[in-house]
Design a protein around this motif. Structure first.
Motif, PDB file in Angstrom:
ATOM      1  N   SER A   1      -9.355   4.257   5.465  1.00 54.62           N
ATOM      2  CA  SER A   1     -10.107   4.006   4.234  1.00 54.62           C
ATOM      3  C   SER A   1     -10.363   2.524   3.991  1.00 54.62           C
ATOM      4  O   SER A   1     -10.764   2.144   2.898  1.00 54.62           O
ATOM      5  N   CYS A   2     -10.133   1.690   5.006  1.00 60.79           N
ATOM      6  CA  CYS A   2     -10.242   0.247   4.810  1.00 60.79           C
ATOM      7  C   CYS A   2     -11.142  -0.375   5.878  1.00 60.79           C
ATOM      8  O   CYS A   2     -11.375   0.211   6.924  1.00 60.79           O
TER       9      CYS A   2
ATOM     10  N   PHE B   1      -7.386  19.256   6.462  1.00 63.29           N
ATOM     11  CA  PHE B   1      -7.546  17.944   7.107  1.00 63.29           C
ATOM     12  C   PHE B   1      -9.024  17.576   7.220  1.00 63.29           C
ATOM     13  O   PHE B   1      -9.513  17.240   8.302  1.00 63.29           O
ATOM     14  N   HIS B   2      -9.716  17.639   6.092  1.00 65.72           N
ATOM     15  CA  HIS B   2     -11.085  17.140   6.079  1.00 65.72           C
ATOM     16  C   HIS B   2     -11.141  15.802   5.356  1.00 65.72           C
ATOM     17  O   HIS B   2     -11.340  14.770   5.970  1.00 65.72           O
ATOM     18  N   GLN B   3     -10.924  15.848   4.045  1.00 70.84           N
ATOM     19  CA  GLN B   3     -10.930  14.595   3.288  1.00 70.84           C
ATOM     20  C   GLN B   3      -9.514  14.084   3.038  1.00 70.84           C
ATOM     21  O   GLN B   3      -9.308  12.871   2.922  1.00 70.84           O
ATOM     22  N   LEU B   4      -8.584  14.989   2.926  1.00 65.83           N
ATOM     23  CA  LEU B   4      -7.197  14.594   2.633  1.00 65.83           C
ATOM     24  C   LEU B   4      -6.454  14.437   3.948  1.00 65.83           C
ATOM     25  O   LEU B   4      -6.433  15.342   4.777  1.00 65.83           O
ATOM     26  N   TRP B   5      -5.805  13.288   4.087  1.00 68.54           N
ATOM     27  CA  TRP B   5      -5.218  12.949   5.378  1.00 68.54           C
ATOM     28  C   TRP B   5      -3.819  12.385   5.200  1.00 68.54           C
ATOM     29  O   TRP B   5      -3.402  12.063   4.091  1.00 68.54           O
ATOM     30  N   LEU B   6      -3.101  12.293   6.295  1.00 72.19           N
ATOM     31  CA  LEU B   6      -1.682  11.971   6.270  1.00 72.19           C
ATOM     32  C   LEU B   6      -1.377  10.543   5.800  1.00 72.19           C
ATOM     33  O   LEU B   6      -0.219  10.218   5.590  1.00 72.19           O
ATOM     34  N   ASP B   7      -2.391   9.691   5.686  1.00 70.70           N
ATOM     35  CA  ASP B   7      -2.120   8.348   5.160  1.00 70.70           C
ATOM     36  C   ASP B   7      -2.058   8.331   3.634  1.00 70.70           C
ATOM     37  O   ASP B   7      -1.735   7.283   3.047  1.00 70.70           O
TER      38      ASP B   7
ATOM     39  N   ALA C   1      -6.371  -3.764   9.218  1.00 70.69           N
ATOM     40  CA  ALA C   1      -5.780  -2.797  10.144  1.00 70.69           C
ATOM     41  C   ALA C   1      -4.253  -2.901  10.161  1.00 70.69           C
ATOM     42  O   ALA C   1      -3.671  -3.937   9.860  1.00 70.69           O
ATOM     43  N   SER C   2      -3.632  -1.801  10.568  1.00 73.16           N
ATOM     44  CA  SER C   2      -2.185  -1.822  10.815  1.00 73.16           C
ATOM     45  C   SER C   2      -1.916  -2.560  12.127  1.00 73.16           C
ATOM     46  O   SER C   2      -2.832  -2.908  12.873  1.00 73.16           O
ATOM     47  N   THR C   3      -0.644  -2.793  12.402  1.00 76.88           N
ATOM     48  CA  THR C   3      -0.296  -3.610  13.572  1.00 76.88           C
ATOM     49  C   THR C   3       0.707  -2.937  14.498  1.00 76.88           C
ATOM     50  O   THR C   3       1.024  -3.480  15.564  1.00 76.88           O
TER      51      THR C   3
END
Lengths: 287, 119
Positions: free
Chosen positions: B44-45, A61-67, B50-52
């Protein structure tokens, strides 16, 4: 064609750097023996005289994330910065910079996709202690170009153990078919039994010494089928809640091959987790 | 259940030295600010994208606001994220490895299977 000159599987204990560099009262009693073991392990890589290192690890969980979480990712970049603020903070790890072997990254991505692995890639990857720890232990001069490969052992749903073995086999095929006159070592790090953030963490030994004993036997004897017959995503919860990192050892067993006995095996029973070091010389010895 | 958002809080605070100190000193205020201002940020944005829809459940908000890491474990927060951040905040108050062993002791009532951490 490139030659696979060494296959190395190791734990990646983030406290080694601090323990091995500590002096005086700060130096823990287990440090000297740990350093001796690591330096002997390092010699197994040095003897193989590699030109390039393929480094298998897992982002914590440094650069790679759950999104946006890849299962298997190959770095393809000319350089990789390394280690993160929270690793400096907790482990005292230094900032590092690696050179990338970008043409091998491109080859692994293209050929890996064609071989049935939908590999993700990154053109700007900051790598973490799963890859920097084995550089610190095995190649502290950090003078060789790398190809980092990350696996998801951390954020469920995870690929199953068999998939890690299959990827290991494919990595070997790709390294050995890479049209370059290079000597390549594949180095991967994972865990034996490990608990993080749970009631069994930071005990006097790893949380499940019996699992560790059996794991060392599977790895050192190359018993992939035996290991696969007993290790599942569910079973890996039992030895400790972070034991899914063992699947990176299974990946390395796939690189080494079914029935391939390790040419070098060592372990070190520490607090919190057991250290384990394995080296195979695929072509029967060091040329 | 918003395990993802619990993890997002732990992740974004842990990687920011100023937020680590802010959360240590003012946990409830930090959680309230973060949920209002940061929870819906796509990492990343830029802010306009943003999400809501992201918000904590009451039990999750309270566990974070109370620094209640055993409760976070029970709620299925990722144990690595919780451990790393709480070491950053509280290891300094203990003997070497003292906080880590106390952490294990406070979770001693947990038995297998542990709460599911899948998000």
């Amino acid at each position: 064609m490139a030659e696979l000159v060494a296959v190395i599987a190791s734990t990646h204990h983030p406290f080694y750097y601090r323990a091995s560099t500590a002096t005086g009262e700060d130096r823990p009693p287990f440090a000297d023996e740990w350093v001796r073991k690591v330096e002997a392990f390092r010699e197994t890589l040095t003897k193989a005289r590699p030109d390039v290192l393929v480094m298998v690890g897992s982002d914590h969980f440094h650069q790679l994330w759950l999104d946006n979480m890849p299962q298997f990712l190959v770095g393809k970049a000319p350089f990789y910065d390394a280690n993160w603020y929270n690793e400096e903070r907790e482990f005292g790890l230094p900032r590092m910079l690696f050179t990338g072997q970008e043409d091998l990254s491109a080859y692994i991505l293209r050929e890996g996709l064609d071989a049935g692995f939908d590999l993700a890639f990154s053109n700007e990857l900051r790598i973490d202690h799963s890859i920097t720890c084995p550089i610190i232990t095995l190649r502290p001069q950090n003078d060789l170009p790398i190809v980092p490969i990350y696996t998801n052992i951390f954020a469920p749903p995870l690929p199953r153990p068999k998939r890690f073995v299959q990827l290991g086999r494919t990595i070997r095929e790709l390294v050995e078919s890479w049209p370059a006159d290079k000597r390549v070592a594949v180095i991967g790090t994972g865990h034996l039994s490990l608990e993080l953030g749970g009631p069994r963490q930071f005990g006097p030994h790893g949380p499940d010494p019996e699992f560790d004993r059996r794991a060392v036997e599977w790895i050192s004897s190359g018993d992939i089928e035996g290991c696969l017959s007993e290790v599942t995503l569910d079973s890996l919860h039992l030895p400790g809640n972070a034991t899914h990192g063992f699947m990176d050892f299974m990946l390395m067993m796939g690189v080494a091959g079914e029935g391939a006995k390790a040419d070098y095996v060592d372990t070190y029973d520490l607090f919190h987790t057991m250290e384990a070091y394995f080296t195979w010389y695929p072509n029967g010895g060091v040329a | 259940m918003s395990k993802y958002l619990l993890n997002k809080f732990l992740f974004t605070v842990d990687r920011d030295p100023e937020l680590v100190e802010r959360y240590r000193e003012d946990p409830r205020g930090t959680v309230e600010w973060w949920e209002a201002e940061q929870a819906n940020r796509l990492l990343s944005c830029h802010g306009g994208e943003a999400s809501t829809w992201l918000r904590f459940e009451d039990a999750e908000r309270e566990a974070l606001a109370a620094h209640d890491y055993p409760r976070l474990f029970e709620l299925g927060a990722h144990p690595f994220l919780t451990l790393t951040l709480f070491i950053a905040m509280f290891e300094r108050d203990h003997e070497p490895l003292g906080f880590q062993t106390e952490y294990a002791r406070r979770l001693a009532h947990m038995t297998l299977p542990y709460p599911d951490i899948a998000t």
